[in-house]
Design a protein around this motif. Structure first.
Motif, PDB file in Angstrom:
ATOM      1  N   ARG A  14      -4.171   5.656  11.277  1.00 58.49           N
ATOM      2  CA  ARG A  14      -2.890   4.992  10.959  1.00 58.49           C
ATOM      3  C   ARG A  14      -2.108   5.863   9.974  1.00 58.49           C
ATOM      4  O   ARG A  14      -1.636   5.401   8.945  1.00 58.49           O
ATOM      5  CB  ARG A  14      -3.164   3.613  10.352  1.00 58.49           C
ATOM      6  N   ARG A  15      -2.015   7.136  10.318  1.00 53.30           N
ATOM      7  CA  ARG A  15      -1.530   8.127   9.353  1.00 53.30           C
ATOM      8  C   ARG A  15      -0.089   7.887   8.899  1.00 53.30           C
ATOM      9  O   ARG A  15       0.236   8.137   7.743  1.00 53.30           O
ATOM     10  CB  ARG A  15      -1.685   9.537   9.926  1.00 53.30           C
ATOM     11  N   PHE A  16       0.777   7.423   9.800  1.00 58.22           N
ATOM     12  CA  PHE A  16       2.183   7.256   9.399  1.00 58.22           C
ATOM     13  C   PHE A  16       2.328   6.149   8.358  1.00 58.22           C
ATOM     14  O   PHE A  16       2.997   6.319   7.337  1.00 58.22           O
ATOM     15  CB  PHE A  16       3.048   6.950  10.624  1.00 58.22           C
ATOM     16  N   THR A  17       1.686   5.016   8.622  1.00 62.90           N
ATOM     17  CA  THR A  17       1.718   3.918   7.647  1.00 62.90           C
ATOM     18  C   THR A  17       1.066   4.345   6.337  1.00 62.90           C
ATOM     19  O   THR A  17       1.567   4.035   5.247  1.00 62.90           O
ATOM     20  CB  THR A  17       0.996   2.684   8.210  1.00 62.90           C
ATOM     21  N   ALA A  18      -0.042   5.069   6.449  1.00 64.96           N
ATOM     22  CA  ALA A  18      -0.735   5.551   5.248  1.00 64.96           C
ATOM     23  C   ALA A  18       0.141   6.514   4.461  1.00 64.96           C
ATOM     24  O   ALA A  18       0.185   6.465   3.220  1.00 64.96           O
ATOM     25  CB  ALA A  18      -2.049   6.221   5.639  1.00 64.96           C
ATOM     26  N   PHE A  19       0.868   7.380   5.172  1.00 64.88           N
ATOM     27  CA  PHE A  19       1.737   8.349   4.493  1.00 64.88           C
ATOM     28  C   PHE A  19       2.833   7.639   3.705  1.00 64.88           C
ATOM     29  O   PHE A  19       3.120   7.996   2.553  1.00 64.88           O
ATOM     30  CB  PHE A  19       2.355   9.299   5.528  1.00 64.88           C
ATOM     31  N   LEU A  20       3.458   6.632   4.307  1.00 61.72           N
ATOM     32  CA  LEU A  20       4.517   5.900   3.612  1.00 61.72           C
ATOM     33  C   LEU A  20       3.970   5.174   2.387  1.00 61.72           C
ATOM     34  O   LEU A  20       4.618   5.119   1.333  1.00 61.72           O
ATOM     35  CB  LEU A  20       5.175   4.906   4.574  1.00 61.72           C
ATOM     36  N   THR A  21       2.771   4.633   2.514  1.00 59.26           N
ATOM     37  CA  THR A  21       2.150   3.941   1.376  1.00 59.26           C
ATOM     38  C   THR A  21       1.843   4.918   0.245  1.00 59.26           C
ATOM     39  O   THR A  21       2.122   4.638  -0.924  1.00 59.26           O
ATOM     40  CB  THR A  21       0.856   3.242   1.830  1.00 59.26           C
ATOM     41  N   ALA A 340     -12.441   0.693  -0.179  1.00 53.95           N
ATOM     42  CA  ALA A 340     -12.403   2.164  -0.160  1.00 53.95           C
ATOM     43  C   ALA A 340     -11.073   2.670   0.370  1.00 53.95           C
ATOM     44  O   ALA A 340     -10.525   3.678  -0.122  1.00 53.95           O
ATOM     45  CB  ALA A 340     -13.558   2.700   0.671  1.00 53.95           C
ATOM     46  N   GLU A 341     -10.518   1.990   1.381  1.00 55.38           N
ATOM     47  CA  GLU A 341      -9.211   2.390   1.908  1.00 55.38           C
ATOM     48  C   GLU A 341      -8.123   2.247   0.843  1.00 55.38           C
ATOM     49  O   GLU A 341      -7.276   3.125   0.678  1.00 55.38           O
ATOM     50  CB  GLU A 341      -8.868   1.540   3.135  1.00 55.38           C
ATOM     51  N   ALA A 342      -8.142   1.114   0.137  1.00 47.66           N
ATOM     52  CA  ALA A 342      -7.155   0.900  -0.925  1.00 47.66           C
ATOM     53  C   ALA A 342      -7.290   1.958  -2.017  1.00 47.66           C
ATOM     54  O   ALA A 342      -6.295   2.507  -2.518  1.00 47.66           O
ATOM     55  CB  ALA A 342      -7.315  -0.504  -1.508  1.00 47.66           C
ATOM     56  N   PHE A 343      -8.541   2.271  -2.379  1.00 48.36           N
ATOM     57  CA  PHE A 343      -8.758   3.279  -3.423  1.00 48.36           C
ATOM     58  C   PHE A 343      -8.296   4.660  -2.957  1.00 48.36           C
ATOM     59  O   PHE A 343      -7.695   5.422  -3.725  1.00 48.36           O
ATOM     60  CB  PHE A 343     -10.240   3.321  -3.810  1.00 48.36           C
ATOM     61  N   ALA A 344      -8.585   4.990  -1.687  1.00 52.27           N
ATOM     62  CA  ALA A 344      -8.178   6.298  -1.150  1.00 52.27           C
ATOM     63  C   ALA A 344      -6.662   6.428  -1.142  1.00 52.27           C
ATOM     64  O   ALA A 344      -6.110   7.485  -1.503  1.00 52.27           O
ATOM     65  CB  ALA A 344      -8.738   6.487   0.257  1.00 52.27           C
ATOM     66  N   LEU A 345      -5.963   5.359  -0.747  1.00 52.43           N
ATOM     67  CA  LEU A 345      -4.496   5.399  -0.758  1.00 52.43           C
ATOM     68  C   LEU A 345      -3.961   5.574  -2.171  1.00 52.43           C
ATOM     69  O   LEU A 345      -3.047   6.374  -2.418  1.00 52.43           O
ATOM     70  CB  LEU A 345      -3.940   4.107  -0.149  1.00 52.43           C
ATOM     71  N   ALA A 346      -4.524   4.826  -3.128  1.00 50.73           N
ATOM     72  CA  ALA A 346      -4.066   4.915  -4.521  1.00 50.73           C
ATOM     73  C   ALA A 346      -4.374   6.288  -5.117  1.00 50.73           C
ATOM     74  O   ALA A 346      -3.538   6.869  -5.820  1.00 50.73           O
ATOM     75  CB  ALA A 346      -4.715   3.823  -5.349  1.00 50.73           C
ATOM     76  N   LEU A 347      -5.577   6.804  -4.822  1.00 52.06           N
ATOM     77  CA  LEU A 347      -5.953   8.111  -5.355  1.00 52.06           C
ATOM     78  C   LEU A 347      -5.036   9.201  -4.809  1.00 52.06           C
ATOM     79  O   LEU A 347      -4.572  10.078  -5.556  1.00 52.06           O
ATOM     80  CB  LEU A 347      -7.408   8.413  -4.998  1.00 52.06           C
ATOM     81  N   ALA A 348      -4.763   9.148  -3.504  1.00 53.84           N
ATOM     82  CA  ALA A 348      -3.851  10.133  -2.911  1.00 53.84           C
ATOM     83  C   ALA A 348      -2.459   9.999  -3.514  1.00 53.84           C
ATOM     84  O   ALA A 348      -1.778  11.001  -3.777  1.00 53.84           O
ATOM     85  CB  ALA A 348      -3.794   9.949  -1.400  1.00 53.84           C
ATOM     86  N   GLY A 349      -2.025   8.755  -3.741  1.00 61.02           N
ATOM     87  CA  GLY A 349      -0.710   8.541  -4.355  1.00 61.02           C
ATOM     88  C   GLY A 349      -0.638   9.062  -5.774  1.00 61.02           C
ATOM     89  O   GLY A 349       0.351   9.689  -6.173  1.00 61.02           O
ATOM     90  N   VAL A 350      -1.674   8.827  -6.569  1.00 59.31           N
ATOM     91  CA  VAL A 350      -1.705   9.295  -7.962  1.00 59.31           C
ATOM     92  C   VAL A 350      -1.699  10.818  -8.024  1.00 59.31           C
ATOM     93  O   VAL A 350      -0.959  11.424  -8.803  1.00 59.31           O
ATOM     94  CB  VAL A 350      -2.943   8.708  -8.682  1.00 59.31           C
TER      95      VAL A 350
END
Length: 420
Positions: A14-21, A340-350
């Motif tokens: 779900r890379r596009f949604t993940a990228f926007l997040t 883990a998904e939520a943490f991965a998104l937050a870590l990538a965002g940070v």
């Protein structure tokens, strides 16, 4: 670890949604860190502007206003100090040195300061650092000028150049002292203070500029006095803007301050720079906190966007969860996967936000310093900034528990048959 790899694989699907997040979290984290960096550096810059000065004396007004126009070159004085009042202050036995300051003119948006040799000897900044010349020497002639580092760099001036000063402090002035040009004889080393954005001339030079002025306007015709004619006149100032005082003993500070505030010759005011600076920050504290709170809400908005994206996808992923259960995954595995998904998104965002911050600082560092006098260093995040980033990750973990709990409950109820 395998759950984290599985989470990354799911996000990749779900890379596009993940990228926007990730982008939303990155922008919010960058804004939060930028606000904190600007706040910290602005405070440090203000605090390091003046050092070793015991009292600042000016016409009676507010302490913050006096500090702003005398030290930071912001705003204008409500009134001037008579020259005889300055001489009495300078001759006071408690006073070790006195630096007269005369303001009111400018050059292409930069303030002109009239002073004397005591300024180069006794003015200190930062941790009691003295002013140093990177090129040339202090002014000696009436029409000599010493430039701050930023003025010389921004306007591409070098030693020997001739410049014309303007009346008033606006960027564009309609009245210039074109008949009395000044010669650049020195350039100060960079200090990171308003000194860098100031042109320094002698008090006599400041007086020569206005010797033929009457009622705030230059003389015309026969009343006009040339630069050479001005040299023959008595150029002792009649008034100055403010005085910086250094005392022989710190013990005498409050006594002399009281005596100056009660001076009967004219209404004067003496302030302690440190106390006035604290008052300034207390006035700015509300706006500072408001900006920080707005930044926190921006971060919260980014995390809510992450939560919404994960929750929205849950119903579509019920078959995926059921298949995972069929191959032996337990409900707590499903729970951990969503966290883990939520943490991965937050870590990538940070991480992206931190990188974005450094790119922005690298691009904006020079113009911010040139136009606002604020130096933003490219340095490793402070402990407090790491705390803020850690807080974002913890908040993301907590928010990730919401969709994780829903997925946990659904995985218990659904089994292998899913209603579509």
């Amino acid at each position: 670890m395998y759950l984290f790899r599985l989470a990354l694989a799911s996000l990749s699907n779900r890379r596009f949604t993940a990228f926007l997040t990730v982008l939303a979290i990155a922008l919010s984290a960058c804004l939060l860190l930028a606000v904190e960096r600007v706040r910290t550096e602005a405070k440090a810059s203000f605090a390091s502007t003046i050092s070793g000065t015991d009292l600042v004396v000016g016409a009676r007004s507010g302490s913050v206003n006096l500090l702003l126009y005398s030290v930071f070159r912001i705003g204008n004085a409500t009134n001037n100090i008579r020259w005889d009042s300055y001489t009495q202050l300078a001759e006071n036995p408690k006073v070790k040195w006195a630096i007269p300051l005369s303001l009111g003119d400018s050059h292409r948006g930069y303030r002109v300061l009239g002073t004397n040799q005591a300024y180069f000897e006794h003015y200190h900044y930062g941790r009691n650092q003295a002013l140093k010349l990177s090129e040339g020497k202090p002014f000696e002639d009436i029409y000599d000028v010493v430039l701050g580092a930023e003025v010389a760099e921004a306007l591409h001036y070098k030693l020997g150049d001739h410049i014309v000063l303007a009346h008033g402090v606006s960027t564009i002035s309609l009245v210039e002292h074109g008949d009395k040009p000044f010669t650049v004889v020195g350039i100060l080393a960079r200090t990171g203070t308003p000194v860098d954005r100031t042109l320094h001339i002698s008090l006599e030079g400041m007086e020569a500029l206005h010797v033929d002025w009457q009622n705030g306007a230059p003389a015309r015709g026969e009343g006009k006095i040339s630069a050479e004619q001005a040299r023959q006149l008595d150029l002792t100032p009649k008034a100055i803007t403010a005085v910086l005082l250094g005392l022989n003993s710190k013990v005498a500070t409050f006594g002399l301050q009281r005596a100056i505030n009660e001076y009967r010759g004219e209404p004067l005011m003496a302030i302690l720079p440190g106390v006035a600076l604290q008052e300034l920050w207390s006035l700015m504290g509300t706006a500072e906190q408001a900006l920080f709170i707005v930044s926190l809400f921006v971060v919260l908005t980014g995390l809510i966007g992450m939560l919404t994206a994960i929750l929205t996808s849950l119903n579509e992923r019920r078959r995926e969860m059921a298949i995972l259960r069929s191959v032996g995954a337990r409900p707590w595995h499903i729970f951990s996967l969503l966290v883990a998904e939520a943490f991965a998104l937050a870590l990538a965002g940070v991480v992206s936000g931190l990188a974005l911050l450094y790119v922005a600082i690298a691009i904006a560092q020079a113009p911010v310093q040139a136009y606002y006098g604020l130096y933003l260093p490219l340095e490793w995040p402070s402990r407090y900034e790491w705390t803020l980033l850690g807080g974002i990750l913890i908040a993301a973990l907590l928010m990730g528990c919401v969709p994780a709990w829903r997925a946990y409950r659904q995985s218990l109820a659904d089994g292998l048959s899913v209603r579509l």
